[in-house]
Design an enzyme around this catalytic site. Sequence first.
Site, mmCIF file in Angstrom:
data_model
loop_
_atom_site.group_PDB
_atom_site.id
_atom_site.type_symbol
_atom_site.label_atom_id
_atom_site.label_comp_id
_atom_site.label_asym_id
_atom_site.label_seq_id
_atom_site.Cartn_x
_atom_site.Cartn_y
_atom_site.Cartn_z
ATOM 1 C CD GLU A 27 8.447 12.266 -15.211
ATOM 2 O OE1 GLU A 27 7.677 12.775 -14.403
ATOM 3 O OE2 GLU A 27 9.272 12.923 -15.864
ATOM 4 C CB SER A 63 13.318 22.714 -15.015
ATOM 5 O OG SER A 63 12.555 23.893 -15.157
ATOM 6 C CE LYS A 73 11.389 20.069 -11.444
ATOM 7 N NZ LYS A 73 10.525 19.184 -10.662
ATOM 8 C CG HIS A 117 -1.684 -1.238 1.444
ATOM 9 N ND1 HIS A 117 -2.887 -1.536 0.840
ATOM 10 C CD2 HIS A 117 -1.363 -2.329 2.188
ATOM 11 C CE1 HIS A 117 -3.289 -2.744 1.235
ATOM 12 N NE2 HIS A 117 -2.366 -3.261 2.042
#
Length: 472
Positions: free
Chosen positions: A293, A280, A286, A159
């Site tokens: 992804e 970024s 970043k 979980h």
Amino acid sequence: MADAKTPWGGRFEGSADEFAARFGASLPVDRRMWAADIRGSIAHARMLGAQGIISARDAADIERGLDEIRREIEDGLFVFDIADEDIHMAIERALTARIGEAGGRLHTARSRNDQVALDARMYAREAAVALADGATALRATLLGLAEEHLGVVMPGYTHMQKAQPVLLSHHLLAYFWMLGRDVTRLRAAFDSADVLPLGSAALAGTTFPIDRAAVAAELDFGSVSPNSMDSVSDRDFLLDLTYACSVTMVHLSRLAEELIVWSTEEFGFITLDDAWSTGSSIMPQKKNPDFAELVRGKTGRVVGDLMSLLVTLKGLPLAYNKDMQEDKEPAFDAIDTAVDCLRAADGMLSTMRVNVDAMCAGALGGFMAATDLADHLASRGVPFREAHEVVGKLVLLCERRGCSLQDLTLDDLRAASPEFGDDAMEAVDIERIVSRRVSEGGTGHDAVRIQILRAKVALAAAQEWLAARREG
Ligand code: ARG
């Protein structure tokens, strides 16, 4: 578009509408099957010659012409013209332009219906091997990491909540076995493609005395299709391959998700290499896991490819229908995407840094020793339900104090239950918690060492299959 004469010109007086011809063409998609098309045609021509269906001289001319076309394509000199509709017509037209009448004899006892099925099967076999190769390389990387980091403890989750400590090696090897099942599926997809359809002609077989077994042997097919109608309509092998790609992608997306989560500041378990991260354009601080992804994101595409193929085939009556030309785009997309994603996953894993301290620190949080503490009481005769309650109260105590189970003293434990033994604190030692998981397939150090041996055997078997395919 050239004012092309179609091969069915005899029956036609008018020529195709220019847009209609373009609409019906598959050349931009199927041209990648050129090598299979040429190899299949050479095998067919040799068989026609050997059977006396065409002259030995014509067969030799066809083979020479096709060899020359192969070289032209390899050298990037061949001009693909969409007026040719598909790769089969493009090569046949080039052949006839080159060798004359003999080129027109190549299509004896053959139809594009069995020809396209042949090419697609040969392409699918190669793709299955390339995919299995990528999956096997990734498995080797996972196994290497598991060996390298044997002993590193990290939290295991259910979980997404800390559950029990595990070895990082154990966690990584979970993906090793997942990908092993993918290789099994890819091999099954290879086998389902490994049936010769050529000789089925348009749908009914042919009147010519062809020798299908000889063509199968020449093209390394395991068997000859038993029914000409099924054979020109069957795209199950593309479904099997696209399904294998889909499951592989689902696995890669789960792995990608872990890499994304593990590389957050909150987790800090790994650091992706600069080569596999992006920055970024506005936020200078970043470092983003874009490639993980993308692997996760591309999974949707591949699953979509499978759906597309399933729905294209649904409800098609026997035998060939032009709908089936729509099979290649999704199948090729699934193959290309899965090949790339396997490579990207391997690139990220093989270059990432494992932050051992963060993993070990993470393993101390979350009261993950609770089960073992309860087991300690249960092994001393306390009913497990009662032990569960005692330890639950200790967790509450820790929460109130803002400490971990490891910070408690034996007196704290005995205040909750006099049944705690002198060695009770051993039950909360994270290293021991892990190493006690001795059951087969468990996370204990010894069990994982045995698992690594099994993984090596499995990997060697997969590599052996690949080596045999490369020779064949
Ligand atoms: N380009 C076609 C395909 O991919 C080849 C087979 C065409 N056969 C036919 N009878 N129209 O399916």
